[in-house]
Design a protein around this motif. Structure first.
Motif, PDB file in Angstrom:
ATOM      1  N   ASN A  28     -39.737 -20.821   0.526  1.00  0.00           N
ATOM      2  CA  ASN A  28     -39.702 -19.387   0.254  1.00  0.00           C
ATOM      3  C   ASN A  28     -41.053 -18.739   0.548  1.00  0.00           C
ATOM      4  OD1 ASN A  28     -37.048 -19.564  -0.548  1.00  0.00           O
ATOM      5  ND2 ASN A  28     -37.471 -19.464  -2.741  1.00  0.00           N
ATOM      6  N   ARG A  29     -42.120 -19.439   0.216  1.00  0.00           N
ATOM      7  CA  ARG A  29     -43.460 -18.902   0.495  1.00  0.00           C
ATOM      8  C   ARG A  29     -43.699 -18.800   1.996  1.00  0.00           C
ATOM      9  NH1 ARG A  29     -47.456 -22.500  -3.082  1.00  0.00           N
ATOM     10  NH2 ARG A  29     -49.020 -21.191  -2.034  1.00  0.00           N
ATOM     11  N   ASN A  48     -41.357 -18.380   4.315  1.00  0.00           N
ATOM     12  CA  ASN A  48     -40.564 -17.252   4.795  1.00  0.00           C
ATOM     13  C   ASN A  48     -41.252 -15.925   4.501  1.00  0.00           C
ATOM     14  OD1 ASN A  48     -38.416 -18.705   5.871  1.00  0.00           O
ATOM     15  ND2 ASN A  48     -36.894 -17.390   4.892  1.00  0.00           N
ATOM     16  N   ARG A  49     -41.789 -15.803   3.291  1.00  0.00           N
ATOM     17  CA  ARG A  49     -42.440 -14.549   2.918  1.00  0.00           C
ATOM     18  C   ARG A  49     -43.681 -14.285   3.767  1.00  0.00           C
ATOM     19  NH1 ARG A  49     -41.991 -13.786  -3.667  1.00  0.00           N
ATOM     20  NH2 ARG A  49     -39.781 -14.353  -3.858  1.00  0.00           N
ATOM     21  N   SER A  83     -38.075 -25.848  -2.221  1.00  0.00           N
ATOM     22  CA  SER A  83     -37.541 -24.509  -1.964  1.00  0.00           C
ATOM     23  C   SER A  83     -38.592 -23.439  -2.250  1.00  0.00           C
ATOM     24  CB  SER A  83     -36.279 -24.261  -2.797  1.00  0.00           C
ATOM     25  OG  SER A  83     -36.549 -24.319  -4.182  1.00  0.00           O
ATOM     26  N   GLN A  84     -39.432 -23.669  -3.257  1.00  0.00           N
ATOM     27  CA  GLN A  84     -40.522 -22.722  -3.510  1.00  0.00           C
ATOM     28  C   GLN A  84     -41.472 -22.668  -2.314  1.00  0.00           C
ATOM     29  OE1 GLN A  84     -42.555 -23.396  -7.225  1.00  0.00           O
ATOM     30  NE2 GLN A  84     -40.655 -23.501  -8.404  1.00  0.00           N
ATOM     31  N   GLY A 103     -37.044 -12.586   3.878  1.00  0.00           N
ATOM     32  CA  GLY A 103     -36.668 -12.850   2.506  1.00  0.00           C
ATOM     33  C   GLY A 103     -36.716 -14.340   2.229  1.00  0.00           C
ATOM     34  N   ASP A 104     -36.493 -14.716   0.984  1.00  0.00           N
ATOM     35  CA  ASP A 104     -36.557 -16.126   0.610  1.00  0.00           C
ATOM     36  C   ASP A 104     -35.534 -16.956   1.382  1.00  0.00           C
ATOM     37  OD1 ASP A 104     -38.547 -15.582  -1.177  1.00  0.00           O
ATOM     38  OD2 ASP A 104     -37.257 -15.627  -2.957  1.00  0.00           O
ATOM     39  N   TYR A 138     -34.203 -19.643   0.221  1.00  0.00           N
ATOM     40  CA  TYR A 138     -33.202 -19.977  -0.793  1.00  0.00           C
ATOM     41  C   TYR A 138     -33.321 -18.974  -1.937  1.00  0.00           C
ATOM     42  CZ  TYR A 138     -30.212 -22.745  -3.861  1.00  0.00           C
ATOM     43  OH  TYR A 138     -29.186 -23.176  -4.669  1.00  0.00           O
ATOM     44  N   PRO A 139     -32.589 -17.853  -1.840  1.00  0.00           N
ATOM     45  CA  PRO A 139     -32.740 -16.777  -2.837  1.00  0.00           C
ATOM     46  C   PRO A 139     -31.835 -16.955  -4.052  1.00  0.00           C
ATOM     47  CG  PRO A 139     -31.288 -16.057  -1.090  1.00  0.00           C
ATOM     48  CD  PRO A 139     -31.716 -17.471  -0.731  1.00  0.00           C
TER      49      PRO A 139
END
Length: 361
Positions: free
Chosen positions: A308-309, A311-312, A304-305, A317-318, A320-321
């Motif tokens: 998220n990277r 997506n950014r 998920s990290q 946005g993340d 998985y926020p």
């Protein structure tokens, strides 16, 4: 799904909602039992000597196949829909097509997890869906679950409407698939918890579901979530009532396992040197049925990290926020146990398991 979907003719990658191969333009149909796509001609194909037809809702983007001797021309997923807009309400029907796509993804994931699905028209309290629009004829639609029936407002398939509600309610995430995964959690709480010991453990973790829901609803929308909700819950909405905490956690279990399964199917893995903090690679599995929940959540933490990277890097946005704190990890462990070790007898498995249900209907 256990493998990456491909066109049976040219082997080109295709998505689960594909009707026609973008590469060779072949008409395709999805066979739920084998989890494979087949080419169709004149709306039909033969699989293992049995004729299968395109779902009668193919004109509204359903790509699933229906067995020749099925009691209706609609596929298993479409037959789970109890109510839908009138056929002449073309705007609502267009929104239904997108929502049905999310529902097919949900049904497929439930099948991959081995969860039983008893349709609403087979047994009282069976699973069904009322997919209707609050924009049609001024009908009021409340998203929710009651006695096996999940109700969704098709108006939320409109991005601007759904985003406005997300912001208004202070939610970091709101999708039609998310609604489906949450509401089906209510259904499975009653299906999978089959004895006093399981209910006692559930109440220990999530709270007593017998507490007044009406009072909890009023309290939540008047005072909001407790200031320290982050220490025990996956979301603010989960703090409202024990039912909602279970359903929210169940939905997140489906978010996590579904995304990891996709990552595994397309071969994504993280090299240990890229994390700087691990000695071994992170390789997601297609199924965590035989794994402890710690393996599932550790893989998800790293994957998920990475997502998220990504997506950014696109300015989004993340993906998985959310933050999974220790208390939520324990709750997810309970969900993992009841899903992977559901106490069904051999007779119940034969009667309720999705593949058998599909073959009989």
């Amino acid at each position: 799904m256990s493998s990456q979907p491909r066109c049976p003719h040219c082997r080109h990658f295709i998505y689960l909602d594909t009707l026609t191969c973008p590469n060779c333009e072949a008409d395709l149909g999805f066979h739920i039992i084998s989890r494979r796509f087949y080419g169709i001609r004149a709306g039909q194909t033969v699989i293992d000597g049995q004729t299968w037809h395109a779902c009668s809702n193919r004109g509204w983007s359903c790509n699933w196949l229906v067995r020749d001797d099925a009691p209706a021309g609609r596929c298993f997923s479409c037959r789970l829909t109890r109510r839908r807009p009138e056929p002449d309400d073309t705007v609502a029907m267009e929104k239904l097509a997108k929502t049905e796509e999310s529902k097919r993804r949900l049904v497929l994931q439930l099948a991959d997890l081995g969860l039983p699905i008893v349709p609403w028209d087979v047994a009282p309290g069976g699973l069904g869906f009322d997919l209707i629009s609050s924009l049609s004829h001024g009908e009021r639609v409340t998203i929710g679950h009651a006695n096996g029936i999940i109700t969704l407002d098709l108006a939320e398939s409109l991005d601007d409407r759904r985003e406005a509600l997300r912001v208004k309610l202070g939610e970091p995430y709101r999708t039609m698939l998310g609604h489906l995964r949450h509401e089906v959690g209510h259904y499975y709480q009653n299906v999978l918890l089959t004895d006093d010991e399981a209910w006692a453990r559930c109440r220990e973790l999530f709270g007593d579901e017998r507490a007044s829901y009406k009072d909890a609803l009023s309290r939540h929308y008047s005072t909001g979530a407790p200031a320290d909700w982050h220490t025990s819950f996956i979301s603010e909405y989960a703090t409202m009532h024990a039912w909602e905490d279970f359903a929210e956690t169940f939905a997140h279990y489906l978010h996590i396992t579904g995304t990891l399964e996709t990552a595994a199917a397309i071969g994504i893995h993280l090299d240990a040197s890229a994390t700087n903090l691990r000695d071994i690679d992170v390789i997601p599995l297609e199924s965590y049925e035989d794994e402890p929940v710690q393996r599932l959540l550790t893989d998800w933490e790293w994957m998920s990290q990475a997502f998220n990277r990504i997506n950014r890097s696109m300015g989004f946005g993340d993906l998985y926020p959310f933050v999974i704190v220790p208390a939520v990890r324990t709750k997810l462990g309970f969900i993992h146990d009841v899903i992977t070790r559901a106490p069904l007898t051999g007779e119940e498995q034969e009667a309720l398991a999705l593949p058998q249900t599909l073959e009989r209907t």
